[in-house]
Design a protein around this motif. Sequence first.
Motif, PDB file in Angstrom:
ATOM      1  N   VAL A 157     -25.228  -0.344  -5.571  1.00 20.13           N
ATOM      2  CA  VAL A 157     -25.023  -0.413  -4.124  1.00 20.13           C
ATOM      3  C   VAL A 157     -24.259   0.793  -3.600  1.00 20.13           C
ATOM      4  O   VAL A 157     -24.594   1.358  -2.562  1.00 20.13           O
ATOM      5  N   ALA A 158     -23.221   1.220  -4.336  1.00 15.78           N
ATOM      6  CA  ALA A 158     -22.290   2.222  -3.818  1.00 15.78           C
ATOM      7  C   ALA A 158     -22.768   3.655  -4.035  1.00 15.78           C
ATOM      8  O   ALA A 158     -23.405   3.972  -5.037  1.00 15.78           O
ATOM      9  N   ASP A 159     -22.448   4.510  -3.070  1.00 17.13           N
ATOM     10  CA  ASP A 159     -22.616   5.951  -3.246  1.00 17.13           C
ATOM     11  C   ASP A 159     -21.386   6.529  -3.937  1.00 17.13           C
ATOM     12  O   ASP A 159     -21.501   7.371  -4.820  1.00 17.13           O
ATOM     13  N   ARG A 160     -20.199   6.063  -3.494  1.00 13.93           N
ATOM     14  CA  ARG A 160     -18.945   6.490  -4.108  1.00 13.93           C
ATOM     15  C   ARG A 160     -18.090   5.258  -4.405  1.00 13.93           C
ATOM     16  O   ARG A 160     -18.247   4.213  -3.783  1.00 13.93           O
ATOM     17  N   VAL A 161     -17.167   5.430  -5.357  1.00 15.43           N
ATOM     18  CA  VAL A 161     -16.300   4.328  -5.774  1.00 15.43           C
ATOM     19  C   VAL A 161     -14.849   4.824  -5.781  1.00 15.43           C
ATOM     20  O   VAL A 161     -14.564   5.901  -6.316  1.00 15.43           O
ATOM     21  N   ALA A 162     -13.956   4.025  -5.190  1.00 14.05           N
ATOM     22  CA  ALA A 162     -12.516   4.292  -5.260  1.00 14.05           C
ATOM     23  C   ALA A 162     -11.880   3.142  -6.026  1.00 14.05           C
ATOM     24  O   ALA A 162     -12.083   1.978  -5.691  1.00 14.05           O
ATOM     25  N   VAL A 163     -11.128   3.460  -7.070  1.00 10.45           N
ATOM     26  CA  VAL A 163     -10.488   2.446  -7.913  1.00 10.45           C
ATOM     27  C   VAL A 163      -9.023   2.323  -7.496  1.00 10.45           C
ATOM     28  O   VAL A 163      -8.295   3.322  -7.473  1.00 10.45           O
ATOM     29  N   MET A 164      -8.602   1.092  -7.152  1.00  6.51           N
ATOM     30  CA  MET A 164      -7.226   0.862  -6.704  1.00  6.51           C
ATOM     31  C   MET A 164      -6.429   0.096  -7.740  1.00  6.51           C
ATOM     32  O   MET A 164      -6.939  -0.814  -8.387  1.00  6.51           O
ATOM     33  N   TYR A 165      -5.148   0.482  -7.847  1.00  4.92           N
ATOM     34  CA  TYR A 165      -4.229  -0.242  -8.725  1.00  4.92           C
ATOM     35  C   TYR A 165      -2.832  -0.182  -8.121  1.00  4.92           C
ATOM     36  O   TYR A 165      -2.347   0.889  -7.758  1.00  4.92           O
ATOM     37  N   ALA A 166      -2.196  -1.343  -7.990  1.00  9.55           N
ATOM     38  CA  ALA A 166      -0.812  -1.439  -7.514  1.00  9.55           C
ATOM     39  C   ALA A 166      -0.593  -0.689  -6.208  1.00  9.55           C
ATOM     40  O   ALA A 166       0.382   0.036  -6.051  1.00  9.55           O
TER      41      ALA A 166
ATOM     42  N   ILE B 100       0.865  -1.178   0.000  1.00 12.26           N
ATOM     43  CA  ILE B 100       0.000   0.000   0.000  1.00 12.26           C
ATOM     44  C   ILE B 100       0.898   1.222   0.000  1.00 12.26           C
ATOM     45  O   ILE B 100       1.779   1.362   0.845  1.00 12.26           O
ATOM     46  N   ARG B 101       0.635   2.141  -0.963  1.00 12.75           N
ATOM     47  CA  ARG B 101       1.572   3.240  -1.180  1.00 12.75           C
ATOM     48  C   ARG B 101       0.838   4.587  -1.215  1.00 12.75           C
ATOM     49  O   ARG B 101       0.365   5.035  -2.234  1.00 12.75           O
ATOM     50  N   GLY B 102       0.714   5.191  -0.056  1.00  7.72           N
ATOM     51  CA  GLY B 102       0.131   6.531   0.019  1.00  7.72           C
ATOM     52  C   GLY B 102      -1.349   6.598  -0.263  1.00  7.72           C
ATOM     53  O   GLY B 102      -1.811   7.459  -1.010  1.00  7.72           O
ATOM     54  N   VAL B 103      -2.114   5.720   0.362  1.00  8.54           N
ATOM     55  CA  VAL B 103      -3.564   5.677   0.133  1.00  8.54           C
ATOM     56  C   VAL B 103      -4.284   6.706   1.002  1.00  8.54           C
ATOM     57  O   VAL B 103      -4.027   6.815   2.205  1.00  8.54           O
ATOM     58  N   ASP B 104      -5.188   7.455   0.384  1.00  9.46           N
ATOM     59  CA  ASP B 104      -6.035   8.435   1.083  1.00  9.46           C
ATOM     60  C   ASP B 104      -7.489   8.222   0.668  1.00  9.46           C
ATOM     61  O   ASP B 104      -7.781   8.139  -0.519  1.00  9.46           O
ATOM     62  N   PHE B 105      -8.380   8.142   1.641  1.00  9.68           N
ATOM     63  CA  PHE B 105      -9.815   8.174   1.353  1.00  9.68           C
ATOM     64  C   PHE B 105     -10.557   8.440   2.652  1.00  9.68           C
ATOM     65  O   PHE B 105      -9.987   8.383   3.742  1.00  9.68           O
ATOM     66  N   ASP B 106     -11.833   8.760   2.533  1.00  9.08           N
ATOM     67  CA  ASP B 106     -12.652   8.952   3.732  1.00  9.08           C
ATOM     68  C   ASP B 106     -13.999   8.281   3.527  1.00  9.08           C
ATOM     69  O   ASP B 106     -14.371   7.891   2.422  1.00  9.08           O
ATOM     70  N   LEU B 107     -14.712   8.137   4.626  1.00 12.10           N
ATOM     71  CA  LEU B 107     -16.034   7.480   4.623  1.00 12.10           C
ATOM     72  C   LEU B 107     -16.977   8.339   5.441  1.00 12.10           C
ATOM     73  O   LEU B 107     -16.677   8.698   6.586  1.00 12.10           O
ATOM     74  N   ASN B 108     -18.124   8.670   4.845  1.00 17.65           N
ATOM     75  CA  ASN B 108     -19.120   9.475   5.544  1.00 17.65           C
ATOM     76  C   ASN B 108     -20.130   8.600   6.270  1.00 17.65           C
ATOM     77  O   ASN B 108     -20.322   7.431   5.928  1.00 17.65           O
ATOM     78  N   LYS B 109     -20.774   9.161   7.252  1.00 15.07           N
ATOM     79  CA  LYS B 109     -21.803   8.429   7.996  1.00 15.07           C
ATOM     80  C   LYS B 109     -22.937   8.040   7.057  1.00 15.07           C
ATOM     81  O   LYS B 109     -23.429   8.857   6.285  1.00 15.07           O
ATOM     82  N   GLY B 110     -23.341   6.768   7.132  1.00 19.77           N
ATOM     83  CA  GLY B 110     -24.456   6.278   6.333  1.00 19.77           C
ATOM     84  C   GLY B 110     -24.150   6.048   4.873  1.00 19.77           C
ATOM     85  O   GLY B 110     -25.048   5.761   4.083  1.00 19.77           O
ATOM     86  N   GLU B 111     -22.877   6.133   4.493  1.00 22.23           N
ATOM     87  CA  GLU B 111     -22.477   6.021   3.096  1.00 22.23           C
ATOM     88  C   GLU B 111     -21.955   4.627   2.779  1.00 22.23           C
ATOM     89  O   GLU B 111     -21.438   3.931   3.639  1.00 22.23           O
ATOM     90  N   THR B 112     -22.085   4.234   1.510  1.00 27.86           N
ATOM     91  CA  THR B 112     -21.434   3.022   1.019  1.00 27.86           C
ATOM     92  C   THR B 112     -20.329   3.411   0.053  1.00 27.86           C
ATOM     93  O   THR B 112     -20.595   4.015  -0.988  1.00 27.86           O
ATOM     94  N   LEU B 113     -19.091   3.083   0.432  1.00 31.34           N
ATOM     95  CA  LEU B 113     -17.930   3.329  -0.414  1.00 31.34           C
ATOM     96  C   LEU B 113     -17.453   1.989  -0.948  1.00 31.34           C
ATOM     97  O   LEU B 113     -17.156   1.078  -0.184  1.00 31.34           O
ATOM     98  N   ALA B 114     -17.381   1.865  -2.266  1.00 30.97           N
ATOM     99  CA  ALA B 114     -16.857   0.645  -2.883  1.00 30.97           C
ATOM    100  C   ALA B 114     -15.392   0.867  -3.258  1.00 30.97           C
ATOM    101  O   ALA B 114     -15.050   1.895  -3.841  1.00 30.97           O
ATOM    102  N   ILE B 115     -14.542  -0.084  -2.890  1.00 34.40           N
ATOM    103  CA  ILE B 115     -13.147  -0.061  -3.314  1.00 34.40           C
ATOM    104  C   ILE B 115     -12.965  -1.211  -4.289  1.00 34.40           C
ATOM    105  O   ILE B 115     -13.164  -2.373  -3.938  1.00 34.40           O
ATOM    106  N   VAL B 116     -12.610  -0.887  -5.532  1.00 36.30           N
ATOM    107  CA  VAL B 116     -12.558  -1.898  -6.586  1.00 36.30           C
ATOM    108  C   VAL B 116     -11.160  -1.954  -7.209  1.00 36.30           C
ATOM    109  O   VAL B 116     -10.403  -0.985  -7.181  1.00 36.30           O
TER     110      VAL B 116
END
Length: 348
Positions: free
Chosen positions: A221-230, A24-40
């Motif tokens: 399902v998701a409110d927000r989506v974060a796309v991860m690579y390497a 994991i190299r410098g990952v930043d994200f946040d999660l709000n109350k009642g939210e669904t965040l998908a990490i793909v």
Amino acid sequence: MEKILEVNNLNISFDTYAGKVRAIRGVDFDLNKGETLAIVGESGSGKSVTTRTIMRLLSSNANIDEGQILFKGQNIVDKTEKEMQKIRGREIAMIFQDPMTSLDPTMTIGKQVAESLRKHKNVSKKESLKAALDLLNLVGIPEAEKRLKNYPHQFSGGQRQRIVIAIALICNPEILIADEPTTALDVTIQAQILELLKEIQEKIETSIIFITHDLGVVANVADRVAVMYAGKIVEVGTAEEIFYNPQHPYTWGLLGSMPTLESENDRLYAIPGSPPDLLNPPKGDAFYPRNEFALKIDAEMEPPFFELSDTHKAATWLLAPQVAAVTPPAEIQRRWDIFRKKQSQYSA
């Protein structure tokens, strides 16, 4: 919206015989109350390692080299194991991919669902079993009262996954982490589990982090989506922004590789090449060798995030002001159109 979780500059490595793997190299994200965040992302992109770090469930050879994980303002990275035991299950819970490895084959389902409640909230055996029964009914276990004394092998795969969800929810956690919870299920049961998670979230107002390699799974399902690579997040936005206006070439590839079932001869698009070796992370853009639109700078410098809106940003040099606009290949766009049409029909 109020943030319940903030991950700042998270760096995780693993000590191996071959050397240090910078997973994991410098990952930043946040999660709000009642939210669904998908990490793909593809397998090995760092999704599960990131979320297991939130639970502090890493292997003994893992190192949190840098970063913060702020849960309600407190840094989880600084917590002792004893302090984390009070958080796990009670405030942050996790649904794992394979229910058979999560369930104890020697314990009845009633006891397993009630166990966390008795441990964290000091309620009586009778009260905990009553709460377990209510939750098994909520997650859709038929004849739940009769089945409290059944063992895991007496349930189907879909029912076992529902039981694992019940175990995770028994203490009404503020954050629920679902790590590929539908991968081992057939498409019909998969849809039921996803619908169940949406219904439960509305009832108990929990925040969900949903981990998957399949963008199609999270479309509704998701409110927000974060796309991860390497080991990095390369694009983040609302679900609508990611599905209807993707900007990173890797996101294009993920969307293009989803099956459309348009015809028997429909061939899947495959992203060429394979992810980089994180024993020796690449100097520039990690996606550079697989990116057919790569620029010379991609091999030399890591791209910053370019903001497309208040909620949408992507880390690709293709968004630099001096670069001519690039559009995805026609075949990928055709697949997107089919997928979006099906999603709109499903949502109607």
